[in-house]
Design a protein around this motif. Structure first.
Motif, mmCIF file in Angstrom:
data_model
loop_
_atom_site.group_PDB
_atom_site.id
_atom_site.type_symbol
_atom_site.label_atom_id
_atom_site.label_comp_id
_atom_site.label_asym_id
_atom_site.label_seq_id
_atom_site.Cartn_x
_atom_site.Cartn_y
_atom_site.Cartn_z
ATOM 1 N N PRO A 75 -12.057 16.736 5.801
ATOM 2 C CA PRO A 75 -13.386 16.170 5.758
ATOM 3 C C PRO A 75 -13.477 14.904 6.669
ATOM 4 C CG PRO A 75 -11.973 15.423 4.010
ATOM 5 C CD PRO A 75 -11.110 16.318 4.629
ATOM 6 N N ALA A 76 -14.760 14.552 7.243
ATOM 7 C CA ALA A 76 -15.062 13.435 7.854
ATOM 8 C C ALA A 76 -14.396 12.253 7.201
ATOM 9 C CB ALA A 76 -16.344 13.388 8.321
ATOM 10 N N THR A 77 -14.583 12.162 5.968
ATOM 11 C CA THR A 77 -14.230 10.821 5.490
ATOM 12 C C THR A 77 -12.526 10.597 5.706
ATOM 13 O OG1 THR A 77 -13.974 12.216 3.464
ATOM 14 C CG2 THR A 77 -15.861 10.739 3.631
ATOM 15 N N TYR A 78 -12.150 11.594 5.933
ATOM 16 C CA TYR A 78 -10.418 11.523 6.050
ATOM 17 C C TYR A 78 -10.113 11.250 7.641
ATOM 18 C CZ TYR A 78 -5.758 12.168 4.666
ATOM 19 O OH TYR A 78 -4.277 12.076 4.216
ATOM 20 N N ALA A 79 -11.035 10.699 8.584
ATOM 21 C CA ALA A 79 -10.579 10.412 9.723
ATOM 22 C C ALA A 79 -9.660 9.363 9.819
ATOM 23 C CB ALA A 79 -11.877 9.852 10.441
ATOM 24 N N GLN A 80 -9.789 8.441 8.836
ATOM 25 C CA GLN A 80 -8.694 7.346 8.777
ATOM 26 C C GLN A 80 -7.826 7.441 7.634
ATOM 27 O OE1 GLN A 80 -8.385 5.385 11.548
ATOM 28 N NE2 GLN A 80 -10.151 6.520 12.240
ATOM 29 N N GLY A 81 -7.678 8.639 6.990
ATOM 30 C CA GLY A 81 -6.953 8.717 6.016
ATOM 31 C C GLY A 81 -5.268 8.571 5.928
ATOM 32 N N PRO A 82 -4.542 8.574 5.011
ATOM 33 C CA PRO A 82 -3.101 8.647 4.965
ATOM 34 C C PRO A 82 -2.373 9.602 5.362
ATOM 35 C CG PRO A 82 -3.933 9.191 2.632
ATOM 36 C CD PRO A 82 -5.119 8.907 3.700
ATOM 37 N N GLU A 83 -2.899 9.817 6.564
ATOM 38 C CA GLU A 83 -2.271 11.135 7.207
ATOM 39 C C GLU A 83 -0.720 11.523 7.459
ATOM 40 O OE1 GLU A 83 -1.291 14.828 8.780
ATOM 41 O OE2 GLU A 83 -3.129 14.071 7.702
ATOM 42 N N ALA A 84 -0.190 10.020 7.821
ATOM 43 C CA ALA A 84 1.222 9.975 8.140
ATOM 44 C C ALA A 84 2.170 10.492 6.985
ATOM 45 C CB ALA A 84 1.847 8.728 8.664
ATOM 46 N N GLY A 85 1.774 10.349 5.734
ATOM 47 C CA GLY A 85 2.632 10.602 4.822
ATOM 48 C C GLY A 85 3.626 9.569 4.262
ATOM 49 N N SER A 86 3.760 9.241 3.121
ATOM 50 C CA SER A 86 4.868 8.169 2.755
ATOM 51 C C SER A 86 4.986 8.603 1.099
ATOM 52 C CB SER A 86 3.981 6.850 3.020
ATOM 53 O OG SER A 86 2.943 6.563 1.747
ATOM 54 N N ALA A 87 5.683 7.547 0.698
ATOM 55 C CA ALA A 87 6.124 7.691 -0.841
ATOM 56 C C ALA A 87 5.001 7.664 -1.615
ATOM 57 C CB ALA A 87 6.861 6.633 -1.168
ATOM 58 N N TYR A 88 3.708 6.960 -0.971
ATOM 59 C CA TYR A 88 2.360 6.966 -1.737
ATOM 60 C C TYR A 88 1.590 8.130 -1.309
ATOM 61 C CZ TYR A 88 4.579 2.394 -2.139
ATOM 62 O OH TYR A 88 5.852 1.389 -2.541
ATOM 63 N N HIS A 89 1.696 8.698 -0.348
ATOM 64 C CA HIS A 89 0.792 9.865 -0.044
ATOM 65 C C HIS A 89 1.570 11.170 0.281
ATOM 66 C CE1 HIS A 89 -2.142 6.595 0.479
ATOM 67 N NE2 HIS A 89 -1.216 6.349 1.385
ATOM 68 N N PRO A 90 1.663 11.934 -0.912
ATOM 69 C CA PRO A 90 2.391 13.232 -1.027
ATOM 70 C C PRO A 90 1.530 14.135 -0.352
ATOM 71 C CG PRO A 90 1.490 12.714 -3.028
ATOM 72 C CD PRO A 90 1.164 11.648 -2.345
ATOM 73 N N VAL A 91 2.357 15.304 -0.178
ATOM 74 C CA VAL A 91 1.710 16.648 0.030
ATOM 75 C C VAL A 91 1.680 17.240 -1.394
ATOM 76 C CG1 VAL A 91 2.046 19.031 1.194
ATOM 77 C CG2 VAL A 91 2.709 16.785 2.302
ATOM 78 N N VAL A 92 0.491 17.858 -1.757
ATOM 79 C CA VAL A 92 0.538 18.560 -3.180
ATOM 80 C C VAL A 92 0.329 19.904 -2.806
ATOM 81 C CG1 VAL A 92 -0.845 18.784 -5.067
ATOM 82 C CG2 VAL A 92 -0.427 16.481 -4.069
ATOM 83 N N MET A 93 0.895 20.739 -3.783
ATOM 84 C CA MET A 93 0.883 22.290 -3.737
ATOM 85 C C MET A 93 0.796 22.797 -4.882
ATOM 86 S SD MET A 93 4.044 24.900 -2.731
ATOM 87 C CE MET A 93 5.358 23.994 -3.517
ATOM 88 N N GLY A 94 -0.142 23.743 -4.990
ATOM 89 C CA GLY A 94 -0.234 24.616 -6.295
ATOM 90 C C GLY A 94 0.603 25.869 -6.436
ATOM 91 N N VAL A 95 1.406 26.127 -7.484
ATOM 92 C CA VAL A 95 2.280 27.386 -7.826
ATOM 93 C C VAL A 95 1.660 27.981 -8.835
ATOM 94 C CG1 VAL A 95 4.584 27.616 -7.754
ATOM 95 C CG2 VAL A 95 3.983 25.624 -6.836
ATOM 96 N N ASP A 96 1.539 29.433 -8.655
ATOM 97 C CA ASP A 96 1.380 30.329 -9.467
ATOM 98 C C ASP A 96 2.854 30.870 -10.012
ATOM 99 O OD1 ASP A 96 0.907 32.348 -11.231
ATOM 100 O OD2 ASP A 96 -0.647 33.356 -10.003
ATOM 101 N N THR A 97 3.350 30.454 -10.989
ATOM 102 C CA THR A 97 4.731 30.879 -11.191
ATOM 103 C C THR A 97 4.868 32.643 -11.622
ATOM 104 O OG1 THR A 97 4.654 30.352 -13.483
ATOM 105 C CG2 THR A 97 5.421 28.794 -11.914
#
Length: 278
Positions: A134-156
């Motif tokens: 999204p355009a609103t993410y141009a200056q988002g927390p892209e680098a990743g850190s303890a405060y900005h995780p990658v999130v994944m959905g899992v269908d077990t």
């Protein structure tokens, strides 16, 4: 030879944000970045018609401007650019990308929803991962850190290696934690008697091999009651990337994104990676 990261451009704020995201992704992966501008064209024998002068000029202007900006900001990334006179979904699907990156216009109002049909058509048919930014993410927390995780959905019930590998790899590249989400409810289980503990064990079983492969990724698991899309949107409120799967259907059934992927594409505030799987 590994394929490049490819980003589709059209001059919109969303596509320019996607170009920045794609450049950072290419840098992380050690890959070249290819900028692609596609517009509705005419047959080759009609390529000199004046009607094509305006779209060619605009495409060239957008590509040159974006190339100059990215070359200055990300000098380590090898850049290439191409304009193609054919429908955008066709050109994007033929791009042979390691990761295909597009702007997400879900928050741009009615016109944005119409324009986003290009993104949806591409996502529904893409043979590899597609990330919508999204355009609103141009200056988002892209680098990743303890405060900005990658999130994944899992269908077990149907854990998918393609989705798991992409999400673990994304977290490892960003040195970010991985938040895994499984939406659970007894009525969704055939027996009707499965417990939350059973769901947690099933999630641990699906994650086990990937935790061993990526021992440096800090994994947090969430097993929650509710609809999968709602749980993912809630869990990704502070995320730098949301990863979900898209089941590949037989050709006779036609392309689709699936209800969860469709919902998060229209409501997530962070970039969304849609990973196809069998």
């Amino acid at each position: 030879m590994r394929r490049p990261v490819v980003v589709g451009l059209d001059g919109s704020p969303e596509s320019l944000a996607a170009a920045d995201w794609a450049a950072r992704e290419a840098l992380r992966r050690g890959l070249p970045l290819r900028l692609l501008y596609a517009f509705e064209g005419l047959p080759a024998e009609a390529s000199d018609l004046p009607e094509l002068a305006a779209p060619r000029y605009w495409a060239g202007r957008v590509l040159r401007g974006t190339m100059d900006r990215l070359a200055e900001t990300y000098p380590q990334v090898p850049l290439g650019a191409e304009q193609i006179a054919r429908p955008a979904p066709e050109a994007l699907l033929a791009a042979e990308a390691e990761v295909l990156v597009l702007g997400n216009r879900a928050f741009s109002g009615f016109a944005g929803l119409l324009a986003d049909s290009v993104g949806l058509a591409t996502v529904a048919r893409a043979p590899g991962p597609v990330v919508l930014v999204p355009a609103t993410y141009a200056q988002g927390p892209e680098a990743g850190s303890a405060y900005h995780p990658v999130v994944m959905g899992v269908d077990t019930a149907h854990p998918c290696d393609e989705v798991l590998e992409f999400a673990f790899d994304a977290a490892a590249l960003r040195r970010a934690p991985l938040r895994t989400v499984h939406a659970w409810h007894p009525r969704h289980v055939p027996s009707g008697h499965a417990s939350r503990e059973d769901a947690e064990r099933a999630l641990d079983l699906a994650l086990g091999p990937w935790r061993e492969k990526y021992p440096n990724v800090d994994v947090h698991r969430i097993v929650d009651d509710g609809r999968a899309a709602q749980r993912l949107l809630h869990a990704s409120a502070d995320a730098c990337l949301l990863v979900v799967g898209r089941r590949i259907r037989p050709a006779r059934l036609g392309p689709h994104t699936g209800p969860v992927a469709h919902a998060v594409l229209h409501h997530a505030r962070c970039p969304v990676a849609i990973v196809p799987h069998a």
